[in-house]
Structure formats: C-alpha cells, structure tokens
Design a protein around this motif. Structure first.
Motif, PDB file in Angstrom:
ATOM      1  N   VAL A 212       0.693  -1.154  -0.026  1.00 38.10           N
ATOM      2  CA  VAL A 212      -0.015  -0.100  -0.093  1.00 38.10           C
ATOM      3  C   VAL A 212       0.841   1.077   0.127  1.00 38.10           C
ATOM      4  N   ASP A 213       1.937   1.385   0.945  1.00 41.97           N
ATOM      5  CA  ASP A 213       2.690   2.497   0.846  1.00 41.97           C
ATOM      6  C   ASP A 213       3.331   2.873  -0.428  1.00 41.97           C
TER       7      ASP A 213
ATOM      8  N   GLY B 168      -6.140  -4.431   4.293  1.00 38.63           N
ATOM      9  CA  GLY B 168      -5.605  -3.820   3.158  1.00 38.63           C
ATOM     10  C   GLY B 168      -5.743  -2.314   3.533  1.00 38.63           C
ATOM     11  N   SER B 169      -6.032  -1.553   2.395  1.00 40.63           N
ATOM     12  CA  SER B 169      -6.101  -0.072   2.569  1.00 40.63           C
ATOM     13  C   SER B 169      -7.027   0.601   1.413  1.00 40.63           C
TER      14      SER B 169
ATOM     15  N   GLN C  70     -18.424   2.329   3.519  1.00 38.61           N
ATOM     16  CA  GLN C  70     -18.267   1.436   4.459  1.00 38.61           C
ATOM     17  C   GLN C  70     -18.192  -0.009   4.023  1.00 38.61           C
ATOM     18  N   ALA C  71     -18.685  -0.368   3.103  1.00 36.62           N
ATOM     19  CA  ALA C  71     -18.505  -1.776   2.535  1.00 36.62           C
ATOM     20  C   ALA C  71     -16.974  -1.999   1.924  1.00 36.62           C
ATOM     21  N   THR C  72     -16.441  -0.953   1.387  1.00 34.48           N
ATOM     22  CA  THR C  72     -15.095  -0.993   0.741  1.00 34.48           C
ATOM     23  C   THR C  72     -14.222  -1.006   1.868  1.00 34.48           C
TER      24      THR C  72
ATOM     25  N   VAL D 271      -5.888  -3.158  -2.044  1.00 34.34           N
ATOM     26  CA  VAL D 271      -6.065  -1.949  -2.093  1.00 34.34           C
ATOM     27  C   VAL D 271      -7.253  -1.592  -2.950  1.00 34.34           C
ATOM     28  N   THR D 272      -7.817  -0.640  -2.402  1.00 39.13           N
ATOM     29  CA  THR D 272      -9.125  -0.033  -3.171  1.00 39.13           C
ATOM     30  C   THR D 272      -8.636   1.615  -3.341  1.00 39.13           C
TER      31      THR D 272
END
Length: 323
Positions: A35-36, A57-58, A274-276, A282-283
């Motif tokens: 993610v970073d 994840g993030s 909220q669902a994500t 990663v989204t």
C-alpha cells in the motif's frame, strides 16, 4: 439549449449520511509495504488524497473536483500508475439518461429555461441578489436573463466564472487506465435519467435560488477565481478549494444542490465506502473532494471512529498535513 442537455450527464458524487464505522485490526507488514508503495506513487500526481488502513488492506480516497480543463497540468501519469496497481476501483454515481430522456428535455426546454409566464427573476430573488445580477448583466443589449430560470441562468454564470467547456476529469483518467490494466471497478450506484428530469421539471423556481446566488458570486470572482481553485487543488490546499466561490457553486447547483437528489447521493456513497473498508487489498476510490473534506464528511467520520487517516490537512484546525 445544449447547456441544458449537457447537465443530464452532470452527476456529482456526494458522501454523507449516517452509518456506523468499525475499526479493525492492523494489516500485515506485507500489505502495508504494498500500500505504501502505491500511495507514494499516487501522491506524485499532485492532487489531494488520503489513505485509510484496514485489517486486510487500505482504501485510497482520491479527492476529485469538477471543472478541470483538458489542458491543465496535474501530472496524471502518477495517478495512472497507482490505478494500474490497485486491486479494484470505486467510481462515482452514474447518471443513466436514455435518448427518450434527452428528447423530453428538448421538448420541455422552455420549462427548464424560462420562468412562468408574466414573471421575472425579480419575483423570486432577494434585493441583494437582484443587485448583483443587475451588475453582472450591465451593458448587455438583451434582457432575456430576466425571464430565465435560476437553473438556466446559473449555468450561464458558471461559464462566466471560468468553468471549462471541455474537462479532463480525474474519473476519466482513472477509468481509462483501469480499462487498459484490466483492474475491476464499480460505481457506487446509479441515478435514473427520468427521475432526474422529473425533479428538474417539477421543482419550483425558488428551489434553485441558492444555486443562482452561489453562481453569481463565482461569476464576480471570474476566471481568476477559477484559476486559484485549480492551483489550490493541485497544491493540496483543501480548505481553500472548499472556500472558493466556484467550488461552492458547483455544490449548490443542480443536480447535487437539489434537496432530494443531494441527500440520496450522499447516502449511497456512505454505504459504499463502509463496504469497501472490509475489502482485502488496495481499493482506489474516486470521490468528490468536498464530500470527503467537508465538516462531518467522510474524513471526519473516519477519524472520529478511530481510523488513521493519512493525507493533507482538510480542516482549518489542522496546522499541517496528517502523514
């Protein structure tokens, strides 16, 4: 007429509403490293974005704005690179207007563009607003603006304010990149064209006086105000963008400024975010900057719920970026 038809495709995404946010465990070191790396790449694009870590994840929230000209240089290559490496994309709400919907607007264009017979804008606007409109239209040979609806007149004033005819929207850049890289994605919802048109045709003229008021202030600021907004956006000065008259006008005009449409769009976004937060990996979510950063917006709600929100400052009481 064309500006009225074009507004059918203008669906601005809003976030808000009431919903519970739940904090979760710390993600693994491998997930953090991935993610970073993506976040570092994405931030080179020079636009506001925030990262929220979850258990698996993030979520990267990209603060998009309307009115970015095609020739504006905001380094989309970095955002393209981050998009190509994400697991999924969350897109704004889409407006679905059929040919029949467009024909309805053309057929009823007078209802959209002109006030009821034997009335003028002075029958609706306050003396203060009328004084500003008189000044903005001073010197014009045509007095047709006096019988235009607040909606139609606001679109004309936004052009005077420097709103571009052709945009290079952040969402478009992300969609094109995701398609090439085969990154899956979905919109947070859809709005039917017939519902939006019914709303536009049936609302009384006074419904959009706040829009006309904001558009007149944006027109007074002129193209220089629009240029400052773009500069503040690319330099991550979030509070300055939200205070800009043009940005406020975009928020208060149809469809997002409508008292029925706006809240509905907010609720759909809050549910999707909220669902994500429960999704692995990663989204990358392309969301309206204002609804991310406004008071009691998504960022405030996430922070209040205990999430570590990393990115540029979005409130006046934040002296520096939250890293």
């Amino acid at each position: 007429m064309m500006s009225m038809i074009a507004c059918l495709s203008l669906v601005v995404v809003l976030l808000g509403g009431g919903s519970a946010w739940a904090q979760t465990a710390t993600p693994s070191q491998e997930a953090i490293a991935t993610v970073d790396e993506i976040v570092v790449v994405a931030r080179r694009a020079g636009l506001p974005m925030w990262t929220v870590e979850t258990a698996t994840g993030s979520v990267i929230l990209v603060g998009a704005i309307s009115g970015v000209p095609r020739d504006y240089a905001w380094r989309p290559e970095a955002l393209e690179a981050a998009t190509a490496r994400a697991e999924r994309i969350l897109y704004p709400i889409e407006g679905r207007a059929s040919l029949a919907d467009v024909m309805r607007v053309i057929w009823r264009i007078r209802t959209v563009a002109r006030l009821p017979k034997d009335t003028t804008i002075a029958d609706y606007a306050s003396p203060e607003l009328m004084a500003r409109l008189e000044q903005l239209h001073a010197g014009e040979r045509s007095q047709g603006w006096r019988t235009e609806t607040p909606t139609a007149q606001s679109f004309d004033l936004l052009k005077t304010a420097g709103a571009p005819r052709r945009e290079r929207a952040v969402e478009r850049v992300v969609r094109e990149t995701a398609r090439r890289a085969d990154v899956p994605g979905q919109s947070v919802g859809f709005v039917r064209g017939d519902e939006m048109i019914d709303n536009l045709l049936q609302a009384p003229p006074e419904t959009y006086l706040p829009c006309l008021d904001a558009a007149s202030r944006a027109a007074e600021a002129g193209p220089d105000g629009a240029a400052r907004r773009l500069d503040d956006w690319s330099r991550l000065r979030v509070t300055a963008v939200l205070a800009n008259p043009l940005d406020q006008a975009f928020d208060r005009c149809w469809p997002t400024g409508d008292p029925e449409i706006g809240p509905a769009l907010r609720q759909r976004w809050i549910t999707a975010v909220q669902a994500t937060l429960a999704e692995p990996g990663v989204t990358l979510a392309v969301a309206p900057l204002r609804l991310l950063a406004e008071e009691d917006g998504v960022l405030d709600r996430l922070q209040s719920a205990g999430f570590d929100v990393r990115g540029p400052a979005w409130r006046e009481d934040q002296s520096s970026a939250v890293q």
